[in-house]
Motif scaffolding. Sequence first.
Motif, mmCIF file in Angstrom:
data_model
loop_
_atom_site.group_PDB
_atom_site.id
_atom_site.type_symbol
_atom_site.label_atom_id
_atom_site.label_comp_id
_atom_site.label_asym_id
_atom_site.label_seq_id
_atom_site.Cartn_x
_atom_site.Cartn_y
_atom_site.Cartn_z
ATOM 1 N N ILE A 192 52.565 62.374 66.671
ATOM 2 C CA ILE A 192 53.478 61.703 65.734
ATOM 3 C C ILE A 192 54.628 62.635 65.372
ATOM 4 O O ILE A 192 54.415 63.784 64.992
ATOM 5 C CB ILE A 192 52.726 61.282 64.457
ATOM 6 C CG1 ILE A 192 51.464 60.483 64.791
ATOM 7 C CG2 ILE A 192 53.656 60.497 63.535
ATOM 8 C CD1 ILE A 192 51.709 59.196 65.505
ATOM 9 N N LYS A 193 55.839 62.114 65.504
ATOM 10 C CA LYS A 193 57.022 62.879 65.109
ATOM 11 C C LYS A 193 57.875 62.035 64.168
ATOM 12 O O LYS A 193 57.851 60.804 64.230
ATOM 13 C CB LYS A 193 57.852 63.249 66.341
ATOM 14 C CG LYS A 193 57.170 64.207 67.291
ATOM 15 C CD LYS A 193 58.017 64.442 68.538
ATOM 16 C CE LYS A 193 59.312 65.148 68.210
ATOM 17 N NZ LYS A 193 60.089 65.466 69.442
ATOM 18 N N LEU A 194 58.594 62.702 63.314
ATOM 19 C CA LEU A 194 59.552 62.025 62.442
ATOM 20 C C LEU A 194 60.848 61.841 63.223
ATOM 21 O O LEU A 194 61.324 62.772 63.874
ATOM 22 C CB LEU A 194 59.799 62.867 61.194
ATOM 23 C CG LEU A 194 60.386 62.174 59.965
ATOM 24 C CD1 LEU A 194 59.426 61.117 59.426
ATOM 25 C CD2 LEU A 194 60.692 63.200 58.876
ATOM 26 N N LEU A 222 52.633 59.089 55.379
ATOM 27 C CA LEU A 222 53.832 59.895 55.539
ATOM 28 C C LEU A 222 53.686 61.242 54.832
ATOM 29 O O LEU A 222 54.045 62.288 55.384
ATOM 30 C CB LEU A 222 55.039 59.136 54.995
ATOM 31 C CG LEU A 222 56.398 59.845 55.109
ATOM 32 C CD1 LEU A 222 56.706 60.187 56.559
ATOM 33 C CD2 LEU A 222 57.507 58.984 54.499
ATOM 34 N N MET A 223 53.129 61.229 53.637
ATOM 35 C CA MET A 223 52.950 62.478 52.888
ATOM 36 C C MET A 223 51.933 63.388 53.579
ATOM 37 O O MET A 223 52.081 64.618 53.586
ATOM 38 C CB MET A 223 52.512 62.173 51.458
ATOM 39 C CG MET A 223 53.582 61.479 50.628
ATOM 40 S SD MET A 223 53.059 61.139 48.934
ATOM 41 C CE MET A 223 52.955 62.802 48.283
ATOM 42 N N THR A 224 50.908 62.770 54.156
ATOM 43 C CA THR A 224 49.913 63.559 54.896
ATOM 44 C C THR A 224 50.550 64.188 56.129
ATOM 45 O O THR A 224 50.281 65.344 56.463
ATOM 46 C CB THR A 224 48.723 62.676 55.305
ATOM 47 O OG1 THR A 224 48.155 62.082 54.135
ATOM 48 C CG2 THR A 224 47.656 63.493 56.014
ATOM 49 N N TRP A 225 51.414 63.422 56.808
ATOM 50 C CA TRP A 225 52.118 63.979 57.974
ATOM 51 C C TRP A 225 52.976 65.166 57.553
ATOM 52 O O TRP A 225 52.990 66.205 58.232
ATOM 53 C CB TRP A 225 52.990 62.905 58.630
ATOM 54 C CG TRP A 225 53.729 63.446 59.830
ATOM 55 C CD1 TRP A 225 53.291 63.464 61.118
ATOM 56 C CD2 TRP A 225 55.006 64.091 59.825
ATOM 57 N NE1 TRP A 225 54.212 64.083 61.925
ATOM 58 C CE2 TRP A 225 55.272 64.484 61.152
ATOM 59 C CE3 TRP A 225 55.938 64.388 58.823
ATOM 60 C CZ2 TRP A 225 56.445 65.154 61.515
ATOM 61 C CZ3 TRP A 225 57.094 65.053 59.177
ATOM 62 C CH2 TRP A 225 57.354 65.431 60.511
ATOM 63 N N VAL A 226 53.705 65.031 56.440
ATOM 64 C CA VAL A 226 54.556 66.121 55.947
ATOM 65 C C VAL A 226 53.716 67.362 55.672
ATOM 66 O O VAL A 226 54.084 68.487 56.025
ATOM 67 C CB VAL A 226 55.311 65.684 54.682
ATOM 68 C CG1 VAL A 226 55.993 66.885 54.008
ATOM 69 C CG2 VAL A 226 56.346 64.606 55.013
ATOM 70 N N SER A 227 52.550 67.161 55.065
ATOM 71 C CA SER A 227 51.672 68.286 54.750
ATOM 72 C C SER A 227 51.135 68.957 56.010
ATOM 73 O O SER A 227 51.136 70.181 56.128
ATOM 74 C CB SER A 227 50.515 67.800 53.876
ATOM 75 O OG SER A 227 49.585 68.842 53.663
#
Length: 294
Positions: A192-194, A222-227
């Motif tokens: 997964i990429k932003l 989304l917040m988990t991905w950022v973390s």
Amino acid sequence: MDRKTLFADVILPLPVPGVFTYRVPFDLNDEISLWKRVVVQFGKKKIYTAIVVNIHEIPPKNYSVKYLLSILDESPVMTPVQYNFWKWMADYYMCEPGEVMNVAIPSALKLASESRIVLNPEFKVDMNLLSEKEYLIAEALDIQKKLTLSEIEKIVGQKKVIPLIKTMMENGMVLMEEELKEKFKPKLENFIKLTDEYRSDDKLQELFNELEKRAFRQLEVLMTWVSLSGFGSEKIREVKQSELESRVKGAASAIKSLADKGVFSIEKRISSRLESFNSTEQPENIELNDEQTN
């Protein structure tokens, strides 16, 4: 000068005990040597490539000797050290040297009556440059896709086709069927990429505010991905979809929704099967025990 009658002891890639003795045709006396592959008949109809492990002038007393059919190699394909290792493995694992041979050498070196041959898909065949027999084989393979050596014998009308097939393999025209099968299948995973559109802090904050009102599960993903990714730091870590799904319940549908909105891009790539660990010791500080040092 005396005319010598030579005999060759060979091992076959089969679960049979001991070696088998074949008579060397006189015109091959100068070519025969240890550790070369030879073509032999085993049983009534089966043809195999075997490896010569001994040459002598003593005929067997308890059975009639067949002639070996041909010699495949100009130089040895293995060494005495390898053969001794095979014998050690056979003794250790309680099997026969032929069984070790069967798994130790590449499939292309083990041509037999049952071996299946296919056209090399990467080779561009110019039919005008082929010999008559090569043409017949290539044409038959183009129609039937794969053939055994026994079938090729019937097509070209001769018994000794292994040398012919060996030449075609060396020229890259044909392959063993096993060579086309990928024995190791890579592990594929979704990463997964932003997307570029949401990589600015302002745009990402705007998205957070929107999702907080309408799609809390997507916000959580989304917040988990950022973390996990360390977004905002100097080095962004790649995040597997499986990691997100293991941390957020029902993440799969949320990931799909974010991808449909153009927030996430999903790339399927090869993933290592080996876990990554951070070393806790420097190599020079590791002490080996007695078993490891001996």
